[in-house]
Design a protein around this motif. Sequence first.
Motif, PDB file in Angstrom:
ATOM      1  N   HIS A 356       0.869  -1.170   0.000  1.00  0.00           N
ATOM      2  CA  HIS A 356       0.000   0.000   0.000  1.00  0.00           C
ATOM      3  C   HIS A 356       0.907   1.222   0.000  1.00  0.00           C
ATOM      4  O   HIS A 356       1.875   1.270   0.756  1.00  0.00           O
ATOM      5  CB  HIS A 356      -0.908   0.000   1.229  1.00  0.00           C
ATOM      6  N   VAL A 357       0.598   2.196  -0.848  1.00  0.00           N
ATOM      7  CA  VAL A 357       1.517   3.336  -0.963  1.00  0.00           C
ATOM      8  C   VAL A 357       1.483   4.229   0.269  1.00  0.00           C
ATOM      9  O   VAL A 357       2.468   4.913   0.581  1.00  0.00           O
ATOM     10  CB  VAL A 357       1.216   4.175  -2.222  1.00  0.00           C
ATOM     11  N   ASP A 358       0.370   4.238   1.013  1.00  0.00           N
ATOM     12  CA  ASP A 358       0.237   5.169   2.135  1.00  0.00           C
ATOM     13  C   ASP A 358       0.789   4.535   3.406  1.00  0.00           C
ATOM     14  O   ASP A 358       0.054   4.034   4.264  1.00  0.00           O
ATOM     15  CB  ASP A 358      -1.224   5.567   2.321  1.00  0.00           C
ATOM     16  N   ARG A 359       2.107   4.564   3.523  1.00  0.00           N
ATOM     17  CA  ARG A 359       2.794   4.049   4.710  1.00  0.00           C
ATOM     18  C   ARG A 359       3.676   5.151   5.305  1.00  0.00           C
ATOM     19  O   ARG A 359       4.791   4.907   5.765  1.00  0.00           O
ATOM     20  CB  ARG A 359       3.646   2.819   4.359  1.00  0.00           C
ATOM     21  N   TRP A 360       3.176   6.382   5.267  1.00  0.00           N
ATOM     22  CA  TRP A 360       3.956   7.528   5.738  1.00  0.00           C
ATOM     23  C   TRP A 360       4.004   7.537   7.263  1.00  0.00           C
ATOM     24  O   TRP A 360       2.991   7.382   7.930  1.00  0.00           O
ATOM     25  CB  TRP A 360       3.353   8.830   5.226  1.00  0.00           C
TER      26      TRP A 360
END
Length: 389
Positions: A356-360
Motif C-alpha cells: 500500500h503506498v500510504d505508509r507515511w
Amino acid sequence: MNPAKRSRRFRAWLALGLTALLAALLALQQRGAEPPPESFAGLGEQAEGYTQARPGASLRFPEDHGTHPDYRIEWWYLTANLVDGNGTPLGIQWTLFRQALAPPGDNDPERADSPWTSRQLWMAHAALSTPDDHFVAERFARGMTLPDRRGQAGVITEPFAAWLDHWRLESRVTDPAGDALDRLLVRAQGRDDGHDFGYRLALSAEGPLVLHGEAGFSQKSADGQGSFYYSQPFYRVEGQVEIDGETREVSGRAWLDREWSSQLLGPTQRGWDWFSLHLAGGAKLMAFRLRGGGEEGGDYVSGSWIDPDGRQTPLADDDLRLTPVTHSSVAGRQVPTRWRLRLPSQELDVTVSARHVDRWMDTAFPYWEGDVVVKGSHSGVGYLEMTGY
C-alpha cells in the motif's frame, strides 16, 4: 489526590517534558555549524568530540547489543512481515533510537551526582500495517541516572532488554552460551487517529547474526563515511496483534537491524532508500541507495547478499542496480513505491512493490516505512524505508 487533580498534574508534567525535549532537539540541530539543508535529520552534521565509526574494529557480543554512548546516534530496528489466520498480510515496526545531546566529555562536573547528567535522548516508533490501514505511534524520553532502578528508556545487555516505557524488546535466552538476540519478545501498544493497536510477538532466530560491509563496518559514502551495522534477519515469528480490541493470531518472518555512528551521512546526502528482503528459498538481501555521496556526485549504493546459512557477500555499486519505477503521491510528496532490483551475480531481477503506498510515518522526522512484495526471478516479502523526501 483525586483523579482529576492527578490527571491535571500529569498533563502539566507531560507538557513540561515535551517542551524540554523540543528545546533539546532544536539545540542539537543548532549546535556548532548548521547542518546542510539536505541532510536528513541532521545526520550529515559534523560530529566533533564523538568517536567515529572506522573500518578495522572488531564487533563484540553481547557488548555491542547494548549502547555506545561515545557515538552520537544508534538504533535497534525491528520489522516483521506477518499473516493472520485468514492469510491477511500484516506488517509491524518497532524501533528504539538513542541520540546524544553532547559529546561524552561535555558533562557538567557540578551536576555529576544529578540524575539529569545524562545527555541521551530516546525516541521510539511503533507501527502496524494492514491492507487498508497504517497505525503509527511515537514516544520520547530523556536518559536519567537513577539509583537502584531503570530509567524511563534504555538498553541493558545482561539480560538483554531495550525499552521506552512499556514498549519493550527483551531476550528470552536462558542458556549463557547462547546469543541474547536468538530469542526475543517484543511488545508495544499505541493509539493513532482514534484507533488502538498493539502487538506481542515471540521471535526465534533460525540463522546467525550477519555483519554487513567490512566485518561490520558499513561504508555510506565515497569519502569513507559509515557506521557499524549488523543484523539478525532469520527470525520466525509467532504471536498476536490487536486492533481496536480485536486480537489476531499471526506468524511470519522478522528482521532486526543494529546500527551506530556519529556521522551517518556525508554533508551532501539527502536521504536513503533501504530494503530488507526475505526471498523464497531462504536467502536474504539488504540493499540501500544513499542519494548523493557517490563518485562524481552520484548516488552511493551498497548492500549484502545473505545465503540461507548466513554467509554474507558484500555488494557494491557495480554489483547492484536499484531503479525507481513508479512514484506515488504520499503526504504531499512524490515517493518511489515500486522498484526494480537487479543483482546479476545471483541472477536476480525483481520488482519490489509497496503493498500500500500510504505508509507515511508522520513522526518528528517523517519518513516512509512499509511492507513490500517481491516478484520476478525471485519471490518474497520484505520492508522498504525511504527518508529525505
